[in-house]
Design an enzyme around this catalytic site. Structure first.
Site, mmCIF file in Angstrom:
data_model
loop_
_atom_site.group_PDB
_atom_site.id
_atom_site.type_symbol
_atom_site.label_atom_id
_atom_site.label_comp_id
_atom_site.label_asym_id
_atom_site.label_seq_id
_atom_site.Cartn_x
_atom_site.Cartn_y
_atom_site.Cartn_z
ATOM 1 N N GLU A 61 40.696 -44.864 42.845
ATOM 2 C CA GLU A 61 41.502 -44.662 43.930
ATOM 3 C C GLU A 61 42.263 -43.065 43.500
ATOM 4 O O GLU A 61 42.689 -42.485 44.345
ATOM 5 C CB GLU A 61 42.644 -45.647 44.168
ATOM 6 C CG GLU A 61 42.217 -46.767 44.792
ATOM 7 C CD GLU A 61 41.720 -48.055 43.758
ATOM 8 O OE1 GLU A 61 41.275 -47.752 42.689
ATOM 9 O OE2 GLU A 61 41.341 -49.247 44.255
ATOM 10 N N PHE A 87 49.000 -62.394 44.560
ATOM 11 C CA PHE A 87 48.153 -61.572 43.873
ATOM 12 C C PHE A 87 47.997 -60.442 44.560
ATOM 13 O O PHE A 87 48.293 -59.874 45.860
ATOM 14 C CB PHE A 87 46.913 -62.509 44.412
ATOM 15 C CG PHE A 87 45.612 -61.604 43.619
ATOM 16 C CD1 PHE A 87 45.272 -61.681 42.522
ATOM 17 C CD2 PHE A 87 44.764 -61.159 44.841
ATOM 18 C CE1 PHE A 87 44.235 -61.093 41.966
ATOM 19 C CE2 PHE A 87 43.405 -60.763 44.374
ATOM 20 C CZ PHE A 87 43.476 -60.525 43.105
ATOM 21 N N GLN A 88 47.926 -59.252 43.828
ATOM 22 C CA GLN A 88 47.860 -57.812 43.936
ATOM 23 C C GLN A 88 48.964 -57.374 44.886
ATOM 24 O O GLN A 88 49.041 -56.446 45.633
ATOM 25 C CB GLN A 88 46.510 -57.442 44.954
ATOM 26 C CG GLN A 88 45.456 -57.873 43.905
ATOM 27 C CD GLN A 88 44.113 -57.140 44.359
ATOM 28 O OE1 GLN A 88 43.781 -57.119 45.688
ATOM 29 N NE2 GLN A 88 43.048 -57.006 43.342
ATOM 30 N N LYS A 92 49.002 -56.980 55.205
ATOM 31 C CA LYS A 92 47.730 -57.429 55.866
ATOM 32 C C LYS A 92 47.988 -57.878 57.068
ATOM 33 O O LYS A 92 47.190 -57.996 58.141
ATOM 34 C CB LYS A 92 46.974 -58.519 54.769
ATOM 35 C CG LYS A 92 45.614 -58.647 55.032
ATOM 36 C CD LYS A 92 44.676 -59.493 54.164
ATOM 37 C CE LYS A 92 43.367 -59.768 54.836
ATOM 38 N NZ LYS A 92 42.484 -60.289 53.698
ATOM 39 N N MET A 132 44.117 -26.794 24.861
ATOM 40 C CA MET A 132 45.559 -26.469 24.922
ATOM 41 C C MET A 132 46.616 -27.005 23.988
ATOM 42 O O MET A 132 47.487 -26.426 23.618
ATOM 43 C CB MET A 132 46.112 -26.647 26.546
ATOM 44 C CG MET A 132 47.333 -25.931 26.902
ATOM 45 S SD MET A 132 47.211 -24.192 26.381
ATOM 46 C CE MET A 132 46.965 -23.391 28.091
HETATM 47 C C1 LIG Z 1 46.515 -36.597 32.453
HETATM 48 C C2 LIG Z 1 47.050 -35.717 31.377
HETATM 49 N N1 LIG Z 1 47.229 -36.292 30.005
HETATM 50 C C3 LIG Z 1 47.863 -35.359 29.083
HETATM 51 C C4 LIG Z 1 47.966 -33.917 29.361
HETATM 52 C C5 LIG Z 1 48.293 -33.024 28.288
HETATM 53 N N2 LIG Z 1 47.353 -31.852 28.360
HETATM 54 C C6 LIG Z 1 47.553 -30.626 28.732
HETATM 55 S S1 LIG Z 1 46.290 -29.678 28.420
HETATM 56 C C7 LIG Z 1 45.694 -30.981 27.569
HETATM 57 C C8 LIG Z 1 44.126 -30.733 26.680
HETATM 58 C C9 LIG Z 1 43.109 -30.366 27.905
HETATM 59 O O1 LIG Z 1 41.926 -30.416 27.342
HETATM 60 P P1 LIG Z 1 40.402 -29.968 27.790
HETATM 61 O O2 LIG Z 1 40.335 -30.519 29.320
HETATM 62 O O3 LIG Z 1 39.218 -30.148 26.985
HETATM 63 O O4 LIG Z 1 40.641 -28.379 28.184
HETATM 64 P P2 LIG Z 1 40.950 -27.090 27.413
HETATM 65 O O5 LIG Z 1 42.238 -26.852 27.009
HETATM 66 O O6 LIG Z 1 40.128 -27.441 26.031
HETATM 67 O O7 LIG Z 1 40.276 -26.042 28.032
HETATM 68 C C10 LIG Z 1 46.361 -32.026 27.475
HETATM 69 C C11 LIG Z 1 45.923 -33.275 26.528
HETATM 70 C C12 LIG Z 1 47.747 -33.625 30.940
HETATM 71 N N3 LIG Z 1 48.045 -32.258 31.170
HETATM 72 N N4 LIG Z 1 47.418 -34.488 31.644
#
Ligand SMILES: Cc1ncc(C[n+]2csc(CCOP(=O)(O)OP(=O)(O)O)c2C)c(N)n1
Lengths: 164, 569
Positions: free
Chosen positions: B53, B115-116, B165, B481
């Site tokens: 979803e 439920f749900q 529903k 990052m």
């Molecule tokens: C749902 C979610 N969880 C955690 C984060 C924190 N976060 C920001 S950037 C990042 C790393 C992203 O890694 P990747 O997709 O491999 O991209 P890269 O930075 O290596 O290009 C994380 C964990 C986020 N932005 N969103």
């Protein structure tokens, strides 16, 4: 600074939680909040007492206006207004001396004894919050058994109105 | 004569038809079975069956971002609704107009821990523009009408309509309201004439002007009016992450993106300007950094925004203008044209000379001479090969910033990403929504190996609907990052930012029925991209680029620092 804000909103389920949720989500403080339908049953009127810097109050006002259910609002503290709050206090009134003293104090504050029991009186008092505070201060601390306050309701003076 | 009665479920479908909905992104379940039964019988819109979803909501969101129309998602009660929440919050943070219909347990079961059952209205309240629980079949049509109206007008945003529903089974006469008005909701569109005049005057008095353009320019379709203003005045323009494409990135007046990973010239100009006009932007923490540092230099600020609460929230402004940015800019352009006053040209020349010095810093340079694939190079090549004409979606992380910096967007609604919430996992579902809305367009998803795995199941949806997406995985083996912050601010303690045991992405793509590629050398980059867009034009191509694991995003303003405190490469 303390502000008292009146809000006219649609009398819809969930309207109150939208306002309460807004204040908690954005970290605004609520000193008191009262709400009830108005003479027009489709409308609710809320009075919120809050504190904050001018910037915070400006944001509160804008954020409240942004809620879809809010029709109109007014910061009563911007002008002449009246505030009233209702308090019920249950006090110790066992001996004749205590009963007399309580009745006398209630009279001075224009309160009314609305329930009389063997050992207690319940006193009803309305007025601005400061008057209710003063009444509580005037009572001996041990004399107060229970207190309930409604929080302030407010209205503008004279031609100052919040209507649709 | 007895009026024809329709069931609630039929009414839902009729309402969506009346709104001209093309696609409904959704996933069925108990509480919405009546609605799905009616979907089976209709032809007015296409239902897109996602695999989760969250992806339905993201796809609807991207449909909206790329077309300007209201996106629609449909999910069941309980887990269907909670799975949708991330998508709803993502759209909310970026002001995307969307209607999400959620099923609910039957009215009599509400509050019984059925439920749900979840309190969908309660859970979504802080991340929607508005939401409704429909308690009577007669309310379905007016509520859906209101939902579309509220979502699309004023500052746009997602609206949730929760329908029990039993309400979808009940029947009543159907009448879709032509128009709707709400006494409690009257968004302002026309700006205050006096304020617009003051703003125009202030602009002409500027010696060191900057135009700061945000996502509001894109959402408000104000790109043409903004361009006209900038050209008329000859003033520099910088865009936020959300505003990219609102002004042509290749134009000489463009300073590129500003903010945490903005260009040196944009951030320096922002800090040192004397008149700043903010258009549909909100001075957020990733843009101006520390507001105290920002306020150190004196400048006068004009702020145009549809949402009064965005004005003077983080930065005090001198001329606030509440209104539709497009309308306000048009009015301002008219004033600037009829008046015969001109800005101080000598001062403007000196200002541009200063900006050119900042530009000469060449802050986006990177090492081109290595045997490792540089992620920036991949984005540059993608830009070249697609001639800047692709729709580009991204996930969240370093790759997102490289996409924003090196793909030069010159049209609005081409750059689709999660700016406000920063939701990893949006990239692939975003690309699906965009490709469905623009079947003949090139759609690329720039992603990281962390992000892509957050919604990778959607490769299956892409197969079902034959979506020829081009997935550009900049695979650095790290949650890049996070790794960058750990390198800069945590003395290289790389806590849980290395992703071991990655799948063979090329094989994975093939398993889903797509084309997979693994690209390891710089000289293979261009040919791989070319093949993807020619030979495999009609297929989904998953390109796993093995990139330099130590590459960082520059420039960078550390969190809490000021605009002129950038770390440069
Ligand atoms: C749902 C979610 N969880 C955690 C984060 C924190 N976060 C920001 S950037 C990042 C790393 C992203 O890694 P990747 O997709 O491999 O991209 P890269 O930075 O290596 O290009 C994380 C964990 C986020 N932005 N969103």
């Amino acid at each position: 600074m303390r502000h008292i804000i009146s809000v006219l909103m649609e009398n819809e389920a969930g309207a109150l939680s939208r306002v309460a949720g807004l204040f908690s989500a954005r970290g605004y403080n609520i000193e008191s909040l009262t709400v009830a339908p108005t003479e027009d049953a489709t409308l609710s009127r809320m009075t919120i007492v809050t504190r904050g810097s001018n910037e915070v109050i400006e944001q509160i006002t804008k954020q409240l206006n942004k809620l879809i259910d809010v029709i109109k609002m007014q910061d009563l503290s911007d002008g002449e207004h009246i505030e009233r709050e209702l308090m019920l206090v249950k006090v110790r009134a066992a001996s004749g001396e205590q009963r007399e003293e309580m009745k006398r104090l209630a009279d001075i504050f224009r309160g009314r004894v609305i329930d009389v029991a063997d050992k207690t009186y319940t006193i009803e008092l309305t007025g601005p919050g400061s008057k209710l505070d003063a009444f509580l201060d005037a009572l001996e601390p041990g004399a107060i058994l229970e207190t309930v306050r409604t929080g302030a309701s407010g209205i503008g003076r004279g031609d100052r109105m919040l209507k649709i | 004569m007895a009026e024809l009665e329709l069931t609630g479920a039929e009414i839902v479908i009729r309402c969506l038809h009346a709104e001209g909905v093309e696609y409904v992104f959704g996933y069925p379940g108990g509480a919405v079975l009546n609605i799905y039964d009616e979907i089976y019988k209709q032809k007015g819109f296409t239902h897109v069956l996602v695999r989760h979803e969250q992806a339905a909501v993201h796809a609807a969101d991207a449909y909206s971002r790329s077309t300007g129309k209201v996106g629609v998602a449909l999910v069941t009660s309980g887990p269907g609704a909670t799975n949708a929440v991330t998508g709803i919050a993502t759209a909310y943070m970026d002001s995307i107009p969307m209607v999400v219909i959620t099923g609910q347990v039957p009215t009599a079961a509400i509050g019984q821990d059925a439920f749900q059952e979840v309190d969908t209205v309660g859970i979504t309240r802080p991340c929607v523009k508005h939401n409704f629980l429909v308690k009577d079949v007669k309310d379905i049509a007016p509520t859906i009408k209101k939902a579309f109206y509220i979502a699309a007008t004023g500052r746009p945003g997602p609206v949730v309509v929760d329908i029990p529903k039993d309400i979808t089974q009940h029947a009543c006469a159907f009448d879709y309201p032509e128009a709707i008005s709400l006494r409690s909701y009257n968004p302002t569109s026309k700006g205050h004439a006096g304020q617009i005049k003051r703003a125009a005057q202030m602009l002409l008095e500027a010696k060191r002007p900057v135009i700061y353009a945000g996502g509001g320019v894109v959402l408000g379709n104000a790109s043409a009016a903004l361009t006209e203003m900038a050209r008329e005045l000859g003033y520099p323009v910088t865009s936020t992450l959300m505003g990219l494409g609102g002004y042509k990135a290749n134009d000489p007046l463009s300073l590129g993106m500003l903010g945490m990973h903005g260009t040196y010239e944009a951030n320096m100009a922002m800090q040192h300007c004397d008149v700043l006009i903010a258009v549909g932007a909100r001075f957020d923490d990733r843009v101006i950094g520390n507001p105290k540092h920002f306020a150190k230099e004196a400048r006068r600020i004009i702020h145009i925004d549809i949402d009064p609460s965005s004005i003077s929230k983080r930065v005090k402004v001198d001329v606030p203008i509440v209104g539709d940015v497009g309308q306000v800019l048009e009015e301002m352009n008219r004033l600037l044209k009829v008046g015969n006053e001109r800005a101080d040209q000598a001062a403007l020349k000196a200002w541009w000379a200063q900006i050119e010095l900042w530009r000469a810093q060449d802050c986006l340079k990177y090492d081109r001479g290595t045997d490792k694939i540089k992620p920036q190079y991949v984005v540059e090549k993608l830009y070249e090969i697609t001639k800047g004409e692709a729709f580009v979606t991204s996930d969240v992380g370093q790759h997102q910033m490289w996409a924003a910096q090196y793909y030069k967007f010159d049209q609005p609604r081409r750059w689709i990403n999660s700016g406000g919430l920063g939701t990893m996992g949006v990239g692939l579902p975003y690309a699906m929504g965009v490709q469905l809305a623009h079947p003949d367009a090139m759609v690329a998803c720039i992603t990281g190996e962390g992000s892509i795995q957050m919604n990778i199941q959607e490769l299956s949806t892409c197969k079902e609907y034959k979506l020829p997406l081009k997935i550009i995985l900049l695979n650095n083996g790290y949650l890049g990052m996070v790794r960058q912050w750990q390198e800069f601010f945590y003395e290289e303690r790389y806590a849980e930012s290395y992703v071991a045991s990655l799948p063979d992405f090329a094989k994975l793509a093939e398993a889903y029925g797509h084309v997979g590629m693994r690209i390891e050398k710089p000289e293979e980059v261009e040919p791989a991209l070319r093949r993807a867009f020619t030979e495999h034009k009609e297929q989904l191509v998953f390109m796993n680029f093995i990139t330099d694991p130590r590459e960082n995003v520059y420039p960078m303003i550390p969190a809490g620092k000021g605009l002129s405190e950038m770390i440069l490469v």
